[in-house]
Every structure is written in structure tokens, then in C-alpha cells.
Enzyme design. Sequence first.
Site, PDB file in Angstrom:
ATOM      1  CG  ASP A  67      23.287  47.904  26.231  1.00 53.89           C
ATOM      2  OD1 ASP A  67      22.057  47.608  26.435  1.00 53.89           O
ATOM      3  OD2 ASP A  67      23.905  47.465  25.047  1.00 53.89           O
ATOM      4  CG  ASN A 136      29.693  46.896  15.417  1.00 53.87           C
ATOM      5  OD1 ASN A 136      29.093  46.014  16.102  1.00 53.87           O
ATOM      6  ND2 ASN A 136      29.978  48.347  15.675  1.00 53.87           N
ATOM      7  CG  HIS A 138      27.865  46.062  19.405  1.00 54.26           C
ATOM      8  ND1 HIS A 138      27.224  47.416  18.727  1.00 54.26           N
ATOM      9  CD2 HIS A 138      26.583  45.587  19.456  1.00 54.26           C
ATOM     10  CE1 HIS A 138      25.814  47.314  18.574  1.00 54.26           C
ATOM     11  NE2 HIS A 138      25.398  46.321  19.168  1.00 54.26           N
ATOM     12  CD  GLU A 143      29.337  50.130  18.991  1.00 55.60           C
ATOM     13  OE1 GLU A 143      29.650  48.939  18.297  1.00 55.60           O
ATOM     14  OE2 GLU A 143      28.278  50.547  18.876  1.00 55.60           O
TER      15      GLU A 143
HETATM   16  C1  GLP Z   1      21.572  47.011  20.413  1.00 55.32           C
HETATM   17  C2  GLP Z   1      22.198  46.295  21.749  1.00 55.32           C
HETATM   18  C3  GLP Z   1      22.991  44.782  21.743  1.00 55.32           C
HETATM   19  C4  GLP Z   1      22.259  44.007  20.767  1.00 55.32           C
HETATM   20  C5  GLP Z   1      22.386  44.792  19.334  1.00 55.32           C
HETATM   21  C6  GLP Z   1      21.885  43.720  18.292  1.00 55.32           C
HETATM   22  O1  GLP Z   1      22.916  47.486  19.986  1.00 55.32           O
HETATM   23  N1  GLP Z   1      23.005  47.239  22.716  1.00 55.32           N
HETATM   24  O2  GLP Z   1      22.879  44.439  22.925  1.00 55.32           O
HETATM   25  O3  GLP Z   1      22.919  42.760  20.690  1.00 55.32           O
HETATM   26  O4  GLP Z   1      21.577  45.958  19.500  1.00 55.32           O
HETATM   27  O5  GLP Z   1      20.295  44.016  18.028  1.00 55.32           O
HETATM   28  P1  GLP Z   1      19.324  43.148  17.019  1.00 55.32           P
HETATM   29  O6  GLP Z   1      19.127  41.898  18.062  1.00 55.32           O
HETATM   30  O7  GLP Z   1      18.097  43.711  16.931  1.00 55.32           O
HETATM   31  O8  GLP Z   1      20.027  42.908  15.677  1.00 55.32           O
END
Ligand code: GLP
Length: 264
Positions: A67, A136, A138, A143
Site C-alpha cells: 500500500d 482493527n 486490517h 479496513e
Molecule cells: C499500517 C500498514 C499495515 C500494517 C499496520 C500495522 O497501517 N498499512 O500494512 O500491518 O500498519 O503496523 P505496525 O506493525 O506498526 O503495528
Amino acid sequence: MRIVILDKADEAARFTADILIKKIQSKPDAVLGLATGSTMLPVYRELINAHRNSELSFAAVSTFNLDEYLGFAPDHPQSYRQFMKSRLFDLIDIDQSNTFVPRGDAKDPLQECRDYDRLIEEKGGIDIQLLGIGRNGHIGFNEPGSGFMSRTRIKTLAPATLEDNARFFGDNEFRPHLSITMGIGTILSARKVVLLASGEGKADAVRAAVEGPLTASCPGSALQLHANAVIVVDEAGAGKLEHGAFYKYAEAENRKLLESPGKA
Ligand code: GLP
């Protein structure tokens, strides 16, 4: 699903990195799906170390990131392209022209989404898709409410995600609320998916993804539909799993089988 529960977050990251390393060793021109987020940092450090210490080469590897923030050009300091460049791409021998991240500044973002899916197909599809998970549930920026068959498209970030990601932005800095993300269908098209989650804060999301019903309310639950999904969690992240003890026992059996298949 193969559910691997390890004591500490760094062991879980090492286990995850080993899966990627083995793939690159057996298929030097592997196509990897990559993720951003703090959970991935120790994984990327392991890959960098493997490159430095064991001369693992990424020269023929291609990568597709999940993304990007809509509106951010690749050189924007907060873009996911920059995250990947500074945390991984600049520190290994990958050909940067084989690293793909959706263009957040594309003139025609809808076309960019279609092109991204087409490019993945042209490269032969993703061998291993690495995933984190949001609080959440995702995956990528899919989402709650994301369709399981969805392809790369524009998604609005959920309030919980905006809150979680606020820590990366300064007080007066523009905070994007839209993204381009691979769809859940795009993710499920990968030949293997590996989801890494660590820490107590992810325990509810892990439980919902692994043991909850298949539901668009928890996009991670879509992984239950994948024939080759590995979920790697540390003890804290596994803390709310109902069948945690069973998964550990099953994984121990699985390893015995992998080590001496003849004895089964
Ligand atoms: C972002 C990314 C996700 C990732 C998530 C969790 O929103 N788009 O791909 O899994 O963060 O991040 P973290 O590893 O910092 O908790």
C-alpha cells in the site's frame, strides 16, 4: 493455517525472515509482497544481516508493497516508498527498478490501481506475501468492510488507523486519510501468505483473524480462506487465542514431521 507461536517478538521476526530467506535461496528471482509498519522492522534487519553475512543476493528479486498513502509522491519523507528505501532497499543489493510501491501521486489513481494488479500478474504473481495486521484487523489498508474479492483500489483509512499512525506525523503535518492498497483478493492470490503480529495490542486482532468468523469486519479473517497461510505471533500477540496451547502442540508435531518425514 499454520500457526506458529514463539516466545518473543524477535524470534517471531527471525522465523518470518527465514521463510523469505529460504525462498530467495531456492528461487533467486522470487517475487515478494512486502509490508510496512514497525512489526516489519526486525524482519528487514534480519534480511539485511543475511545479505551482509551470508551474501544472500536480492539482485534478481522483485517486490510489491501492499500500500501507499494517496497523495504522497515517492520522495515524500512519510511515504511508504521512503520507508522501504531507508529500511531495506538501500541496504541490500536489490535492483530498485524491480521494487514496486503504488504511486500515491499518480495522475489517475484508479488507473494506477489497475496497472498495479496487472504488473503483479505480468511478474508471474507473488510467491510470498508478508503481512502485518492493524489493531482493527486490517491487512494492508483493507479496513473493516473490505470485500474478500477486492483488488487494488483506493481505501479510506479507518479512525483507529488514523489514530495508530498519528505517531509518525508531526503536530501540524498533513495526515493522509486515503490510500491505495492491494485488495484482499490480490493478497489471497499470492502463493503463500505470512502474517506477523507481536505484542499485546494485537492480541484481539489476531484472535479475530485466526479464530473469529469469516467477516469483512475483520479483514485478516480472510486468510482463513488461503491454502498456504502462516501466522507467526509472539506469546503476547497470541495471548487471547482460545486454542493457543493446541496450536503449539500441532506446530511441534509439524516440525517433527518436517525433520524426519519417514517416521510419520
Ligand atoms: C499500517 C500498514 C499495515 C500494517 C499496520 C500495522 O497501517 N498499512 O500494512 O500491518 O500498519 O503496523 P505496525 O506493525 O506498526 O503495528
